[in-house]
Scaffold this active site. Structure first.
Site, PDB file in Angstrom:
ATOM      1  N   ASN A 157       0.855  -1.188   0.000  1.00 24.95           N
ATOM      2  CA  ASN A 157       0.000   0.000   0.000  1.00 24.95           C
ATOM      3  C   ASN A 157       0.885   1.231   0.000  1.00 24.95           C
ATOM      4  O   ASN A 157       1.339   1.700   1.050  1.00 24.95           O
ATOM      5  CB  ASN A 157      -0.924  -0.005   1.221  1.00 24.95           C
ATOM      6  CG  ASN A 157      -1.949  -1.109   1.120  1.00 24.95           C
ATOM      7  OD1 ASN A 157      -2.925  -1.002   0.373  1.00 24.95           O
ATOM      8  ND2 ASN A 157      -1.698  -2.201   1.827  1.00 24.95           N
ATOM      9  N   GLU A 158       1.168   1.707  -1.187  1.00 22.05           N
ATOM     10  CA  GLU A 158       2.094   2.822  -1.352  1.00 22.05           C
ATOM     11  C   GLU A 158       1.399   4.144  -1.005  1.00 22.05           C
ATOM     12  O   GLU A 158       0.168   4.183  -0.864  1.00 22.05           O
ATOM     13  CB  GLU A 158       2.595   2.847  -2.800  1.00 22.05           C
ATOM     14  CG  GLU A 158       3.392   1.613  -3.205  1.00 22.05           C
ATOM     15  CD  GLU A 158       4.800   1.558  -2.597  1.00 22.05           C
ATOM     16  OE1 GLU A 158       5.074   2.286  -1.617  1.00 22.05           O
ATOM     17  OE2 GLU A 158       5.616   0.765  -3.094  1.00 22.05           O
ATOM     18  N   PRO A 159       2.186   5.241  -0.868  1.00 20.13           N
ATOM     19  CA  PRO A 159       1.589   6.539  -0.571  1.00 20.13           C
ATOM     20  C   PRO A 159       0.416   6.840  -1.503  1.00 20.13           C
ATOM     21  O   PRO A 159       0.481   6.562  -2.706  1.00 20.13           O
ATOM     22  CB  PRO A 159       2.749   7.507  -0.814  1.00 20.13           C
ATOM     23  CG  PRO A 159       3.958   6.710  -0.468  1.00 20.13           C
ATOM     24  CD  PRO A 159       3.655   5.308  -0.903  1.00 20.13           C
TER      25      PRO A 159
END
Ligand code: F6R
Length: 625
Positions: A157-159
């Site tokens: 879950n990236e930025p």
């Protein structure tokens, strides 16, 4: 205690050592499995890959083998998988999980769930919905194990990820791909996408434990634990989960307010080291040299307690100035016949026997080339011991160049022909043959000899240890073994050194430098009681990436502009490591540039604190064993 953690929004426990911490986490998981077993219920675990959980898995495997811990009632859901990715690929998380855990325990194959990186783009949407449904059908996650990426990702879950997100495909952040590049032998081979459980999926777990080891994680852990909740740092969403613990080691905790600047949150027990740390911090904050700090500066920045103890700023400033001043020496092996009361090294034993341990064949010159040069010049008996062969960092093109030269000189040599044929037919998944590894290691040996001869060292004083833990031909190394420790003990007991220099690089707890350091520490434990070890002092330099903080430095060896050039020259001998090396990391500067920037910065920091101005400084910290 509560006062100290007033900036913290997530429960965390700091351990000195990641192994001890991992064992405790494994024990928590084992207790949960047993508890569920007693209740005749399945135990649903959410699992992570990467370097952080490796020791937890190792301990679970050990408990299975030695203590009969059964995984028969365990159902697992892995967080993520690269996309696209075949299960058979050694870079896959499928492979990772089997290698580190599933192949060694009694879990049922049908209880293992890992997102499938080979699912077609048409089926992907439904596949992700099904993954979520499967977790729910299993009863939901009882326990979720997490690591954290430098982007603040959990799972992938990236930025930008939404707090309600569920399992889906995602585009990987550039930093994440840079961090994965070594495992894929270059960023161009790292997939751009992944399937990941969502933030919502993770937060639905009844219990969450996030592991964080090493200095590389310090910044992001501070932001996650102390910052505001923001999609820019997805791990901050964990602040909303009421049963989450972060289990971290000291290096990873080093940026937390209570660790970095404890005087801001509590009344400190002041020892000399903490005083220096605080005064350096104050000087950097106020941009004033030590000797210009005032009572007001101290009082305004949480250090009035220190002033009360010390009397006035004037006295404290001078005391700290002298402490730092005494770390500086142009005589790293000690200055013969001088008063050494305030010098970092002993004047006694004018001609010292010295071993410089270098994890790879070039860390010696990169990290302490100036000091190395001085030690030789000042007449000490210097030995260099290259701990690993460094063979995987030589590119195939470089190896082919040397193989072809050898073949031109000796057309009949079958070994050379085999090497050339292997390299020309090598595919992305092939591990180098033993002969190719040998050639690559020899290339690094010759480069090292170029540098050590330039410093005037006899070849007989250059030792290539080729520690076995490194010789896997892949990024993943073996654990340190008795053989590694024996080799280290052997060289130390033969040379009986008065000084040992070694890479004290703790930033990457699973990296080669840390294993090399552990091998040294283990051998010191073994040899500790030998009488010659009473005279042995150990000095730690840091690797190519970091430097000791000013307050940690116990010996600072200044370099003149000429000495900086000699060091640069020595680094140049390591030609296979120039220009776009295989393990460049996120920093595109060449090693010699990094080394010079770092040594110049240390000198500047000393100067800013009010000490003399030097062109460059190499820094060391003593290790007491
Ligand atoms: C792995 C995963 C990632 C890693 C994170 C830290 O399944 O989901 O979030 O936990 O990138 O990686 P390491 O532990 O290698 O530093």
């Amino acid at each position: 205690m509560f006062e100290e953690t007033r900036f913290e929004k997530i429960h965390n426990v700091i351990f000195q050592d990641s192994t001890e911490a991992s064992i405790l986490v494994a024990q928590e998981i084992a207790a949960l499995i047993r508890d569920k077993e007693k209740q005749n219920k399945p135990c649903v675990l959410g699992l992570a890959t990467g370097s952080s959980p490796i020791k937890v898995y190792e301990e679970l495997v050990r408990m299975h083998r030695e203590e009969g811990l059964s995984f028969a009632n365990v159902i697992t859901f892995n967080l993520d998988e690269y996309l696209p990715m075949d299960k058979g690929n050694i870079q896959s998380y499928f492979y990772f999980m089997h290698e580190h855990l599933f192949n060694h325990i009694d879990i049922l194959e049908e209880h293992i769930n890992i997102p499938d990186g080979s699912v077609s783009s048409e089926d992907l949407y439904q596949y992700c919905i099904d993954y979520e449904m499967k977790i729910k059908a299993a009863g939901g996650l009882d326990f979720q194990l997490l690591g954290i990426g430098r982007t603040g990702h959990i799972g992938f879950n990236e930025p930008g990820s939404h707090y309600n997100s569920s399992t889906r495909s995602i585009t990987l952040d550039h930093i994440t791909r840079v961090d994965a590049a070594p495992a894929f032998l270059g960023i161009e081979n790292v997939p751009r996408k992944a399937i990941t459980m969502g933030i919502g999926t993770v937060l639905s777990a009844k219990r969450i434990v996030l592991l964080g080891w090493g200095g590389n994680k310090a910044e992001i852990l501070k932001e996650t634990i102390e910052g505001e909740i923001t999609p820019e740092v997805p791990a901050t969403y964990l602040q909303n989960h009421d049963n989450t613990s972060f289990i971290i080691d000291e290096a990873a905790a080093s940026e937390l307010t209570r660790v970095k600047t404890p005087w801001l949150v509590t009344n400190c027990v002041w020892n000399d080291d903490l005083k220096l740390k605080a005064v350096v911090w104050l000087s950097e904050l106020t941009e004033k040299p030590f000797l210009k700090l005032t009572d007001k500066d101290y009082n305004n920045n949480g250090m009035s307690g220190l002033l009360t103890e010390e009397g006035t700023a004037y006295d404290l400033n001078i005391k700290m100035f002298n402490k730092l001043q005494h770390t500086i020496t142009g005589w790293p092996g000690g200055k013969p016949n001088a008063d050494d009361t305030n010098r970092p090294e002993r004047a006694t034993i004018p001609k010292k026997r010295v071993i410089i341990f270098s994890p790879h064949p070039d860390d010696d010159v990169i990290s302490m080339g100036g000091t190395f040069d001085r030690l030789v010049e000042q007449g000490h008996e210097v030995h260099v011991a290259y701990q690993t062969s460094g063979n995987i960092a030589v590119s195939d093109e470089e190896a082919l160049k040397f193989a072809e030269i050898t073949q031109s000189l000796c057309p009949e040599c079958e070994e050379t022909a085999a090497i050339i044929s292997f390299l020309k037919n090598k595919t992305d998944h092939d591990i180098d043959s033993v002969e190719v590894r040998k050639l690559k290691g020899l290339i690094r040996r010759s480069e090292s000899l170029g540098a050590t001869r330039y410093f005037g060292l006899d070849d007989a004083n250059v030792h290539f240890l080729d520690l076995p833990f490194y010789e896997t031909g892949t990024i993943k190394k073996n654990n340190i073994s008795q053989e590694d420790i024996d080799i280290m003990c052997d060289i130390i007991s033969t040379i009986k050194p008065h000084q040992i220099y070694a890479a004290g690089d703790l930033a990457d707890p699973h990296g080669t430098h840390k294993v090399c350091l552990d091998a040294l520490f283990e051998s010191l434990k073994v040899l500790k009681t030998e009488s010659y070890m009473d005279d042995c002092w150990v000095w730690l330099y840091r690797g190519a990436w970091h430097e000791w903080e000013s307050y940690q430095i116990e010996m600072a060896v200044p370099m003149s502009p000429d000495q900086v050039l000699r060091k640069r020259h020595a680094i140049f001998y390591h030609q296979s490591q120039k220009d776009g090396v295989m393990f460049q990391g996120g920093d595109s500067r060449e090693f010699w540039v990094r080394a010079e920037d770092r040594n110049r910065l240390t000198a500047k920091k000393y100067n800013d604190l009010g000490l003399s101005e030097y062109a460059a400084i190499e820094a060391f910290k003593r290790y007491h064993f």
